[in-house]
Design a protein around this motif. Structure first.
Motif, PDB file in Angstrom:
ATOM      1  N   LYS A  13     -13.423 -49.712 -55.588  1.00  0.00           N
ATOM      2  CA  LYS A  13     -12.292 -49.047 -56.239  1.00  0.00           C
ATOM      3  C   LYS A  13     -11.207 -48.654 -55.242  1.00  0.00           C
ATOM      4  CE  LYS A  13     -14.773 -47.397 -60.212  1.00  0.00           C
ATOM      5  NZ  LYS A  13     -14.758 -46.420 -61.259  1.00  0.00           N
ATOM      6  N   GLY A  14     -11.374 -49.048 -53.982  1.00  0.00           N
ATOM      7  CA  GLY A  14     -10.341 -48.838 -52.984  1.00  0.00           C
ATOM      8  C   GLY A  14     -10.404 -47.525 -52.231  1.00  0.00           C
ATOM      9  N   ALA A  15     -11.563 -46.898 -52.174  1.00  0.00           N
ATOM     10  CA  ALA A  15     -11.708 -45.632 -51.447  1.00  0.00           C
ATOM     11  C   ALA A  15     -11.439 -45.825 -49.964  1.00  0.00           C
ATOM     12  CB  ALA A  15     -13.109 -45.081 -51.655  1.00  0.00           C
ATOM     13  N   SER A  16     -10.929 -44.800 -49.340  1.00  0.00           N
ATOM     14  CA  SER A  16     -10.604 -44.844 -47.917  1.00  0.00           C
ATOM     15  C   SER A  16     -11.718 -44.204 -47.082  1.00  0.00           C
ATOM     16  CB  SER A  16      -9.304 -44.079 -47.680  1.00  0.00           C
ATOM     17  OG  SER A  16      -9.077 -43.893 -46.312  1.00  0.00           O
ATOM     18  N   LEU A  17     -12.052 -44.862 -45.993  1.00  0.00           N
ATOM     19  CA  LEU A  17     -13.035 -44.305 -45.063  1.00  0.00           C
ATOM     20  C   LEU A  17     -12.472 -43.116 -44.307  1.00  0.00           C
ATOM     21  CD1 LEU A  17     -14.552 -47.516 -43.472  1.00  0.00           C
ATOM     22  CD2 LEU A  17     -15.684 -45.943 -45.020  1.00  0.00           C
ATOM     23  N   ASP A  18     -11.153 -43.012 -44.264  1.00  0.00           N
ATOM     24  CA  ASP A  18     -10.495 -41.963 -43.484  1.00  0.00           C
ATOM     25  C   ASP A  18     -10.320 -40.653 -44.249  1.00  0.00           C
ATOM     26  OD1 ASP A  18     -10.175 -43.847 -41.435  1.00  0.00           O
ATOM     27  OD2 ASP A  18      -8.299 -44.548 -42.305  1.00  0.00           O
ATOM     28  N   GLU A  19     -10.587 -40.663 -45.535  1.00  0.00           N
ATOM     29  CA  GLU A  19     -10.408 -39.452 -46.318  1.00  0.00           C
ATOM     30  C   GLU A  19     -11.392 -38.376 -45.876  1.00  0.00           C
ATOM     31  OE1 GLU A  19      -9.844 -38.775 -50.993  1.00  0.00           O
ATOM     32  OE2 GLU A  19      -9.516 -40.797 -50.237  1.00  0.00           O
ATOM     33  N   LYS A  20     -10.919 -37.132 -45.870  1.00  0.00           N
ATOM     34  CA  LYS A  20     -11.767 -36.024 -45.418  1.00  0.00           C
ATOM     35  C   LYS A  20     -11.787 -34.907 -46.451  1.00  0.00           C
ATOM     36  CE  LYS A  20     -11.083 -36.719 -40.482  1.00  0.00           C
ATOM     37  NZ  LYS A  20     -10.757 -36.057 -39.214  1.00  0.00           N
ATOM     38  N   THR A  21     -12.856 -34.130 -46.410  1.00  0.00           N
ATOM     39  CA  THR A  21     -12.951 -32.944 -47.262  1.00  0.00           C
ATOM     40  C   THR A  21     -12.026 -31.861 -46.699  1.00  0.00           C
ATOM     41  OG1 THR A  21     -14.691 -31.857 -45.989  1.00  0.00           O
ATOM     42  CG2 THR A  21     -15.404 -33.443 -47.688  1.00  0.00           C
ATOM     43  N   MET A  29     -19.982 -38.484 -42.160  1.00  0.00           N
ATOM     44  CA  MET A  29     -20.568 -37.195 -41.783  1.00  0.00           C
ATOM     45  C   MET A  29     -21.426 -36.629 -42.903  1.00  0.00           C
ATOM     46  SD  MET A  29     -17.328 -35.358 -40.006  1.00  0.00           S
ATOM     47  CE  MET A  29     -16.591 -35.955 -38.502  1.00  0.00           C
ATOM     48  N   LEU A  30     -20.923 -36.707 -44.125  1.00  0.00           N
ATOM     49  CA  LEU A  30     -21.668 -36.185 -45.271  1.00  0.00           C
ATOM     50  C   LEU A  30     -22.946 -36.986 -45.518  1.00  0.00           C
ATOM     51  CD1 LEU A  30     -18.658 -35.476 -47.618  1.00  0.00           C
ATOM     52  CD2 LEU A  30     -20.117 -33.768 -46.520  1.00  0.00           C
ATOM     53  N   ASP A  54     -14.372 -33.153 -37.435  1.00  0.00           N
ATOM     54  CA  ASP A  54     -14.196 -32.272 -38.592  1.00  0.00           C
ATOM     55  C   ASP A  54     -13.312 -31.091 -38.181  1.00  0.00           C
ATOM     56  OD1 ASP A  54     -15.813 -30.454 -37.209  1.00  0.00           O
ATOM     57  OD2 ASP A  54     -17.553 -30.775 -38.487  1.00  0.00           O
ATOM     58  N   SER A  55     -13.123 -30.132 -39.081  1.00  0.00           N
ATOM     59  CA  SER A  55     -12.251 -28.984 -38.819  1.00  0.00           C
ATOM     60  C   SER A  55     -12.746 -28.107 -37.677  1.00  0.00           C
ATOM     61  CB  SER A  55     -12.138 -28.120 -40.078  1.00  0.00           C
ATOM     62  OG  SER A  55     -11.560 -28.872 -41.110  1.00  0.00           O
ATOM     63  N   TYR A  56     -14.015 -28.238 -37.319  1.00  0.00           N
ATOM     64  CA  TYR A  56     -14.598 -27.436 -36.247  1.00  0.00           C
ATOM     65  C   TYR A  56     -14.609 -28.184 -34.916  1.00  0.00           C
ATOM     66  CZ  TYR A  56     -16.068 -24.827 -40.310  1.00  0.00           C
ATOM     67  OH  TYR A  56     -16.068 -24.134 -41.498  1.00  0.00           O
ATOM     68  N   GLY A  57     -14.085 -29.410 -34.915  1.00  0.00           N
ATOM     69  CA  GLY A  57     -14.022 -30.204 -33.693  1.00  0.00           C
ATOM     70  C   GLY A  57     -15.248 -31.043 -33.412  1.00  0.00           C
ATOM     71  N   TYR A  58     -16.171 -31.138 -34.379  1.00  0.00           N
ATOM     72  CA  TYR A  58     -17.377 -31.938 -34.188  1.00  0.00           C
ATOM     73  C   TYR A  58     -17.156 -33.356 -34.682  1.00  0.00           C
ATOM     74  CZ  TYR A  58     -19.839 -27.509 -33.554  1.00  0.00           C
ATOM     75  OH  TYR A  58     -20.246 -26.287 -33.111  1.00  0.00           O
ATOM     76  N   SER A  59     -17.560 -34.317 -33.872  1.00  0.00           N
ATOM     77  CA  SER A  59     -17.508 -35.715 -34.285  1.00  0.00           C
ATOM     78  C   SER A  59     -18.839 -36.091 -34.933  1.00  0.00           C
ATOM     79  CB  SER A  59     -17.258 -36.610 -33.078  1.00  0.00           C
ATOM     80  OG  SER A  59     -18.384 -36.586 -32.225  1.00  0.00           O
ATOM     81  N   GLU A  60     -18.903 -37.291 -35.476  1.00  0.00           N
ATOM     82  CA  GLU A  60     -20.145 -37.778 -36.081  1.00  0.00           C
ATOM     83  C   GLU A  60     -21.264 -37.815 -35.050  1.00  0.00           C
ATOM     84  OE1 GLU A  60     -23.012 -39.132 -38.609  1.00  0.00           O
ATOM     85  OE2 GLU A  60     -21.115 -38.178 -39.045  1.00  0.00           O
TER      86      GLU A  60
END
Length: 71
Positions: A13-21, A29-30, A54-60
């Motif tokens: 459906k065209g979802a983006s991998l770059d979208e974030k919460t 990450m989720l 993420d917003s806390y500076g943690y990468s995968e």
């Protein structure tokens, strides 16, 4: 429906991998946090980045170490 099948449908459906919460977490990450290794592999195979923070500076990579889950 299995999580990987639902993720495939999401891609179709065209979802983006770059979208974030709102907390800056990506789908990768989720998936890792919830233990969905099939979904995480699917995301990685489709170009999900390990160095997004993420917003806390943690990468995968850091999250995997925190949760002690390495694919």
């Amino acid at each position: 429906m299995r999580a990987s099948a639902a993720t495939r449908k999401w891609f179709d459906k065209g979802a983006s991998l770059d979208e974030k919460t709102k907390y800056g977490m990506t789908a990768l990450m989720l998936a890792n946090q919830e233990g969905h290794t099939e979904v995480a592999k699917l995301l990685l195979d489709n170009g999900a980045l390990l160095d997004e923070e993420d917003s806390y500076g943690y990468s995968e990579v850091v999250q995997r170490l925190l949760y002690k889950e390495i694919l």
